[in-house]
Design a protein around this motif. Sequence first.
Motif, mmCIF file in Angstrom:
data_model
loop_
_atom_site.group_PDB
_atom_site.id
_atom_site.type_symbol
_atom_site.label_atom_id
_atom_site.label_comp_id
_atom_site.label_asym_id
_atom_site.label_seq_id
_atom_site.Cartn_x
_atom_site.Cartn_y
_atom_site.Cartn_z
ATOM 1 N N ALA A 46 0.847 -1.192 0.000
ATOM 2 C CA ALA A 46 0.000 0.000 0.000
ATOM 3 C C ALA A 46 0.880 1.238 0.000
ATOM 4 C CB ALA A 46 -0.910 0.005 1.219
ATOM 5 N N THR A 47 0.268 2.386 -0.231
ATOM 6 C CA THR A 47 1.003 3.646 -0.181
ATOM 7 C C THR A 47 1.165 4.064 1.272
ATOM 8 O OG1 THR A 47 0.040 4.295 -2.296
ATOM 9 C CG2 THR A 47 1.031 6.043 -0.971
ATOM 10 N N ASP A 48 2.401 4.325 1.678
ATOM 11 C CA ASP A 48 2.677 4.801 3.031
ATOM 12 C C ASP A 48 2.178 6.241 3.132
ATOM 13 O OD1 ASP A 48 3.760 5.902 5.338
ATOM 14 O OD2 ASP A 48 5.701 4.927 5.088
ATOM 15 N N PRO A 49 1.240 6.532 4.040
ATOM 16 C CA PRO A 49 0.690 7.882 4.127
ATOM 17 C C PRO A 49 1.748 8.939 4.460
ATOM 18 C CG PRO A 49 -0.511 6.372 5.582
ATOM 19 C CD PRO A 49 0.628 5.617 4.986
ATOM 20 N N ALA A 50 2.772 8.574 5.217
ATOM 21 C CA ALA A 50 3.804 9.546 5.610
ATOM 22 C C ALA A 50 4.744 9.889 4.459
ATOM 23 C CB ALA A 50 4.593 9.010 6.803
ATOM 24 N N SER A 51 5.231 8.874 3.762
ATOM 25 C CA SER A 51 6.239 9.110 2.706
ATOM 26 C C SER A 51 5.640 9.184 1.312
ATOM 27 C CB SER A 51 7.287 8.000 2.730
ATOM 28 O OG SER A 51 6.713 6.772 2.305
#
Length: 163
Positions: A120-125
């Motif tokens: 999944a897409t890391d919300p932070a990076s």
Amino acid sequence: MKRHSSIFSALGLVILTGCAHSPAPDSREADAQALRAGEVAAFVKDWGGKDANRIAAHYTDDGNVMIPNSPMMTGREAIGKAMRDALADPNWSLAMQPVQVEVSRGGDLGYTRGTYVLTATDPASQKVATEKGRFVTIFRKEADGPWKAVQEISNAEAPATSK
């Protein structure tokens, strides 16, 4: 009198023997096979898909899902909403591999244990990240026959790695 005593003793033994219940046959392996072939196969397939409603339908109305870095989801509606949010990520994918399926002797509770790989897409990076982990799901056989998940917990083996 002695004769009546013998008759009553024999009659009592017959009554007690007739009332004794033999234990129910152990059908755990057959129940586990049915759980594995039916619900677990569909559960794994639907979790790997992109349909939040199909995922949520595998849970009881009061089921709980506990996953890393997220609040607990309680109830089919909350699970469905959380999954709709997660599935909005174009990079989201999940592969689950059950390695153990067990069912209680009573045939009404069962569990699966296995591994997963989540991307999944890391919300932070904002980078694509992959997480490997383990899960346990407890299923309950509903009165009308199907198995539904009542508790699920997963934990990551290590922090997710970005690509």
